[in-house]
Design an enzyme around this catalytic site. Structure first.
Site, PDB file in Angstrom:
ATOM      1  N   SER A   1       0.845  -1.191   0.000  1.00 33.70           N
ATOM      2  CA  SER A   1       0.000   0.000   0.000  1.00 33.70           C
ATOM      3  C   SER A   1       0.886   1.249   0.000  1.00 33.70           C
ATOM      4  O   SER A   1       1.728   1.401  -0.894  1.00 33.70           O
ATOM      5  CB  SER A   1      -0.952  -0.042   1.199  1.00 33.70           C
ATOM      6  OG  SER A   1      -1.955   0.921   1.098  1.00 33.70           O
TER       7      SER A   1
ATOM      8  N   ASP B   1      -8.528  -6.585  -4.899  1.00 30.59           N
ATOM      9  CA  ASP B   1      -8.154  -5.253  -4.403  1.00 30.59           C
ATOM     10  C   ASP B   1      -8.716  -4.201  -5.358  1.00 30.59           C
ATOM     11  O   ASP B   1      -8.257  -4.066  -6.494  1.00 30.59           O
ATOM     12  CB  ASP B   1      -6.633  -5.141  -4.333  1.00 30.59           C
ATOM     13  CG  ASP B   1      -6.142  -3.833  -3.735  1.00 30.59           C
ATOM     14  OD1 ASP B   1      -6.964  -2.926  -3.514  1.00 30.59           O
ATOM     15  OD2 ASP B   1      -4.916  -3.719  -3.504  1.00 30.59           O
TER      16      ASP B   1
ATOM     17  N   HIS C   1      -7.874  -5.317  -0.492  1.00 26.00           N
ATOM     18  CA  HIS C   1      -6.595  -4.623  -0.348  1.00 26.00           C
ATOM     19  C   HIS C   1      -5.805  -5.111   0.863  1.00 26.00           C
ATOM     20  O   HIS C   1      -4.578  -5.195   0.826  1.00 26.00           O
ATOM     21  CB  HIS C   1      -6.843  -3.117  -0.237  1.00 26.00           C
ATOM     22  CG  HIS C   1      -5.597  -2.314  -0.082  1.00 26.00           C
ATOM     23  ND1 HIS C   1      -4.642  -2.239  -1.067  1.00 26.00           N
ATOM     24  CD2 HIS C   1      -5.142  -1.552   0.953  1.00 26.00           C
ATOM     25  CE1 HIS C   1      -3.648  -1.469  -0.651  1.00 26.00           C
ATOM     26  NE2 HIS C   1      -3.925  -1.043   0.570  1.00 26.00           N
TER      27      HIS C   1
END
Length: 373
Positions: free
Chosen positions: A151, A317, A350
């Site tokens: 991320s 995601d 995610h």
């Protein structure tokens, strides 16, 4: 915490700076809270920098001091894990702007003797990376065996490879992107407005008042948390099941399990995070655009780089979908860089990079070991 360096040392350093910032300001001094695991070898060749995500911290493999929960990436970092203190000198630093000990809005402004609040300079992901480079200089780490992150951590890994390509042998970029999309900026703006609409925010000058803008921060966390999950995962975990009741209440209590879950996530978040830090870090993410930093062409960020890259995405995601990873891979190919890419299947959305996905461990382990061969 044990003093055995294999199992982690919590540290804090104040560096004189100044640190020149993308926004035009300068930060001095520069505080950095960090943890290390393992020992730097004689040749200084075994250092791995682990970069954390938006609401993460330096406690990658040790208990969080406020919540007591295990480190956020104990699945990846630890004895016998892909990133192993028996083989690597592991560094994880709290990013600039965050609230676990690095320079942040709650820090004391040396010019006034009071907390910065909203006078803290706006920062970027590249500023975060420059501060990490200052820390590694302090630790005597000239070259990284690898920089790893998911991320926002993946964005830092990309920035490291672009800004300090001669110091990075390998970069592992997981569930990330080379720039923040309009949709992601929109979600962040909803969260920021929730915080700033809380009367306890007081224009950011709430330190010492005893009642921070917890309600606004909780709503911001709830909105963001939805983006970390997948529709399939939410349906499987909660569906439309009711929370501790046999029938709908026909009111605005948390009738549904998913409502109760989100409220819990929001409230518990306020116990460990600072609202102003949330504003600053989400803004840094929104400003992130690696192509823009390099003349508008992403490949320019990596031309001439000898860094090996591993790019990983997850099929569920939708915050940083696989298409974003493919954009990075295409740019790396255009630049002639060495790159491996894999899309993994997971129901977790995610957040899969933080959860139990054995295939991710295999990919990271194999990639790191290939560089050590």
């Amino acid at each position: 915490m044990t003093d055995d360096p294999r199992f982690g040392l919590a540290r804090h350093v104040t560096l004189p700076g100044p640190l020149a910032l993308d926004g035009g300001g300068r930060l001095s001094p520069v505080e950095i809270a960090y943890e290390t695991y393992g020992t730097l070898d004689a040749g200084g060749t075994n250092a791995i920098l682990v970069c954390h995500a938006l609401t993460g911290d330096q406690h990658v493999a040790s208990a969080h001091p406020k919540t007591g929960k295990p480190g956020w990436w104990t699945r990846m970092v630890g004895a016998g894990k892909p990133i192993d203190p028996a083989r690597h000198f592991i560094v994880c630093a709290n990013v600039l702007g965050s609230c676990l000990g690095s320079s942040r809005p709650a820090s004391t402004d040396p010019a006034t003797g009071r907390p910065y609040g909203m006078s803290f300079p706006v920062i970027t992901v590249r500023d975060m990376v420059r501060a990490q480079a200052m820390l590694l200089d302090h630790l005597g780490v000239a070259v990284l065996e690898a920089v790893v992150g998911g991320s926002m951590g993946g964005m830092q890994a990309l920035e490291w490879a672009a800004t300090f390509h001669d110091r990075v042998r390998a970069a592992i970029v997981i569930a990330s992107a080379a720039r923040h999309s309009a949709q992601n900026i929109a979600f962040h703006e909803v969260g920021r407005q929730a915080i700033m609409a809380d009367p306890n925010w007081r224009g950011g000058a709430y330190y010492g008042a005893g009642d921070p803008p917890s309600a606004g921060l909780a709503v911001a966390r709830m909105a963001a948390h939805i983006t970390y999950l997948s529709e399939a995962g939410l349906t499987e975990k909660f569906g439309r099941r009711l929370q501790d009741r046999g029938a709908k209440g026909f009111g605005f209590d948390a009738d549904f399990q998913v409502e109760s879950y989100l409220r819990h996530q929001g409230i518990s978040f306020t116990d460990r995070f600072d609202a102003n830090s949330y504003l600053y870090i989400t803004r840094a993410l929104d400003y992130f655009d690696l192509a823009e930093e390099h003349g508008g062409l992403l490949a320019n960020a990596f031309r001439g780089s000898a860094t090996r890259f591993c790019v990983v995405s997850f099929d569920t995601d939708w915050l940083y979908p696989t298409a974003e990873s493919r954009t990075i891979v295409h740019a790396l190919n255009a630049a002639g860089a060495q790159v491996s890419f894999v899309e993994l299947s997971s129901p977790f959305g995610h957040d899969a990079f933080l959860l139990d996905v054995p295939e991710l461990n295999q990919v990271v382990d194999g990639f790191i070991r290939a560089g050590e061969a």
